[in-house]
Design an enzyme around this catalytic site. Structure first.
Site, PDB file in Angstrom:
ATOM      1  N   ASN A 191       0.860  -1.184   0.000  1.00  0.00           N
ATOM      2  CA  ASN A 191       0.000   0.000   0.000  1.00  0.00           C
ATOM      3  C   ASN A 191       0.904   1.245   0.000  1.00  0.00           C
ATOM      4  OD1 ASN A 191      -1.384   2.294   1.111  1.00  0.00           O
ATOM      5  ND2 ASN A 191      -3.056   0.948   1.709  1.00  0.00           N
ATOM      6  N   HIS A 237       0.989   6.311   1.742  1.00  0.00           N
ATOM      7  CA  HIS A 237       1.738   7.298   2.527  1.00  0.00           C
ATOM      8  C   HIS A 237       2.890   7.944   1.766  1.00  0.00           C
ATOM      9  CE1 HIS A 237      -0.900   6.855   5.775  1.00  0.00           C
ATOM     10  NE2 HIS A 237      -0.533   5.633   6.106  1.00  0.00           N
ATOM     11  N   HIS A 286      -5.586   3.830  -1.884  1.00  0.00           N
ATOM     12  CA  HIS A 286      -6.909   4.209  -1.382  1.00  0.00           C
ATOM     13  C   HIS A 286      -7.195   5.624  -1.863  1.00  0.00           C
ATOM     14  CE1 HIS A 286      -9.648   4.603   2.459  1.00  0.00           C
ATOM     15  NE2 HIS A 286     -10.288   4.875   1.340  1.00  0.00           N
ATOM     16  N   ARG A 305      -9.282   8.358  -1.256  1.00  0.00           N
ATOM     17  CA  ARG A 305     -10.217   8.788  -0.217  1.00  0.00           C
ATOM     18  C   ARG A 305     -11.071   9.941  -0.703  1.00  0.00           C
ATOM     19  NH1 ARG A 305      -8.793   7.059   5.161  1.00  0.00           N
ATOM     20  NH2 ARG A 305     -10.376   8.547   5.780  1.00  0.00           N
ATOM     21  N   ARG A 355      -6.844  13.118   0.697  1.00  0.00           N
ATOM     22  CA  ARG A 355      -5.757  13.594   1.559  1.00  0.00           C
ATOM     23  C   ARG A 355      -4.391  13.066   1.140  1.00  0.00           C
ATOM     24  NH1 ARG A 355      -7.242  10.572   7.096  1.00  0.00           N
ATOM     25  NH2 ARG A 355      -9.039  11.889   6.733  1.00  0.00           N
ATOM     26  N   GLU A 386      -8.600   0.564  -2.957  1.00  0.00           N
ATOM     27  CA  GLU A 386      -9.438   0.661  -1.755  1.00  0.00           C
ATOM     28  C   GLU A 386     -10.369   1.839  -1.937  1.00  0.00           C
ATOM     29  OE1 GLU A 386      -7.243   1.184   1.823  1.00  0.00           O
ATOM     30  OE2 GLU A 386      -6.153  -0.682   1.553  1.00  0.00           O
ATOM     31  N   THR A 414      -7.832   3.948   7.998  1.00  0.00           N
ATOM     32  CA  THR A 414      -9.115   3.262   8.150  1.00  0.00           C
ATOM     33  C   THR A 414      -9.166   2.612   9.533  1.00  0.00           C
ATOM     34  OG1 THR A 414      -8.914   2.800   5.823  1.00  0.00           O
ATOM     35  CG2 THR A 414     -10.684   1.690   6.961  1.00  0.00           C
ATOM     36  N   GLU A 437     -11.106  -8.865   3.476  1.00  0.00           N
ATOM     37  CA  GLU A 437      -9.816  -8.486   4.048  1.00  0.00           C
ATOM     38  C   GLU A 437     -10.048  -8.317   5.538  1.00  0.00           C
ATOM     39  OE1 GLU A 437      -7.247  -5.716   2.044  1.00  0.00           O
ATOM     40  OE2 GLU A 437      -6.503  -4.917   3.953  1.00  0.00           O
ATOM     41  N   HIS A 482      -3.646  -3.954   7.906  1.00  0.00           N
ATOM     42  CA  HIS A 482      -3.695  -2.827   8.855  1.00  0.00           C
ATOM     43  C   HIS A 482      -2.783  -3.113  10.053  1.00  0.00           C
ATOM     44  CE1 HIS A 482      -5.780   1.019   9.754  1.00  0.00           C
ATOM     45  NE2 HIS A 482      -5.187   0.786  10.905  1.00  0.00           N
TER      46      HIS A 482
HETATM   47  N1  PXP Z   1      -5.774  -2.562   4.343  1.00  0.00           N
HETATM   48  C1  PXP Z   1      -6.709  -1.574   4.441  1.00  0.00           C
HETATM   49  C2  PXP Z   1      -8.098  -1.872   4.019  1.00  0.00           C
HETATM   50  C3  PXP Z   1      -6.346  -0.282   4.876  1.00  0.00           C
HETATM   51  O1  PXP Z   1      -7.281   0.672   4.944  1.00  0.00           O
HETATM   52  C4  PXP Z   1      -4.999  -0.038   5.218  1.00  0.00           C
HETATM   53  C5  PXP Z   1      -4.603   1.325   5.691  1.00  0.00           C
HETATM   54  O2  PXP Z   1      -4.696   2.242   4.682  1.00  0.00           O
HETATM   55  C6  PXP Z   1      -4.070  -1.077   5.081  1.00  0.00           C
HETATM   56  C7  PXP Z   1      -4.489  -2.339   4.663  1.00  0.00           C
HETATM   57  C8  PXP Z   1      -2.616  -0.883   5.368  1.00  0.00           C
HETATM   58  O3  PXP Z   1      -2.414  -0.558   6.729  1.00  0.00           O
HETATM   59  P1  PXP Z   1      -0.984  -0.123   7.193  1.00  0.00           P
HETATM   60  O4  PXP Z   1      -0.659   1.167   6.490  1.00  0.00           O
HETATM   61  O5  PXP Z   1      -1.135   0.046   8.673  1.00  0.00           O
HETATM   62  O6  PXP Z   1      -0.034  -1.206   6.808  1.00  0.00           O
END
Ligand code: PXP
Length: 259
Positions: free
Chosen positions: A10, A13, A55, A57, A61, A82, A113, A163, A204
């Site tokens: 992901n 960030h 994602h 959003r 952001r 996402e 999330t 998930e 997550h």
């Molecule tokens: N899966 C989902 C559905 C999420 O919303 C997120 C956070 O954006 C992640 C995985 C990844 O989480 P993390 O950034 O804490 O690894």
């Protein structure tokens, strides 16, 4: 033999970092706008990521629409989008045609999330959305808390994937009792999903420490990991960060299950 678990990286960030400095200046600062999430994604793929997750959003952001469009053209692996299950996002995703979507709840005030989608309370709304994606060959996943009632709802909705939200487990990691309880919840939910032929992803809060236990959750198809990989990338580069996570996934996988 157990099947290897896939790694979805992901990259949200990387866009958070860009937006922290360049929000609103993208057109005037041209090539100075950095980092580029597409470059990060391609490097992650080179290092062994099995797919890239972003994602988009509602408040934009981090990831922007143009990031998603460029990624759709550039990725060599799979794109997992996402998204909140809103009419606007469903329309966008059906046009974009990512390889898969993960339906997540969205509250403007949260940093990431925070909780799973309450699929059990939204069966009527989610069923046609999942069906519309299936008709286009886009696998839809529901990001849910590891609860039997959410798995039952996912089955009723006809979702091919769930998930499992690993946040509660990750947050409880240093409290042995709570962690064991949350881990059992995840294992039970994964078993329940397998019993109704739903494939299980998880994500997550997964990091380089808890990964060795996370990979012991049964029936896992893919892990979606963002924050910890991007943090390690700041220190050592995205190539090293992805390779190290893949190595730890393999290593954890070969350990004997804990009693
Ligand atoms: N899966 C989902 C559905 C999420 O919303 C997120 C956070 O954006 C992640 C995985 C990844 O989480 P993390 O950034 O804490 O690894």
């Amino acid at each position: 033999m157990k099947k290897a678990i896939l790694l979805g990286v992901n990259i949200d960030h990387s866009a958070t970092l860009r937006q922290a400095r360049y929000r609103g200046y993208e057109s005037s600062c041209g090539k100075m706008v950095e980092p580029d999430p597409v470059a990060i994604a391609l490097a992650a793929e080179q290092a062994g990521a099995d797919g890239i997750t972003v994602h988009l959003r509602e408040d934009r952001r981090h990831i922007q629409e143009r990031d998603v469009l460029r990624l759709r053209e550039s990725l060599h692996t799979r794109m997992n989008l996402e998204m909140a299950p809103t009419p606007e996002m469903v329309k966008f995703a059906l046009t974009l045609k990512p390889d898969s979507v993960c339906l997540v709840p969205e509250r403007r005030e949260e940093i990431s999330t925070e909780g799973g989608l309450d699929a059990a309370a939204k069966i009527a709304a989610l069923t046609p959305i999942v069906a519309a994606f299936s008709q286009q060959g886009i696998a839809a996943s529901l990001f849910i808390d590891p609860d039997q009632k959410q798995i039952d709802a996912a089955a009723t909705i006809g979702a091919p994937f769930v998930e499992l939200h690993t946040g509660a487990y990750a947050n409880a990691y240093y409290d042995n009792e709570a962690r064991a309880r949350e881990f059992r919840r995840l294992c039970k939910a994964a078993e329940a999903a397998a019993n109704v032929a739903i494939k299980t992803n998880a994500g997550h809060g997964i990091n380089y420490v808890n990964i060795s236990e996370v990979v012991e959750i049964p029936h896992l198809h893919e892990l979606n990991i963002g924050h910890s990989i991007l943090c390690r990338a700041l220190m050592f580069g995205i190539d090293e960060a992805v390779r190290e996570m893949k190595a730890r996934m393999r290593e954890g996988f070969s350990l004997a299950p804990r009693p």
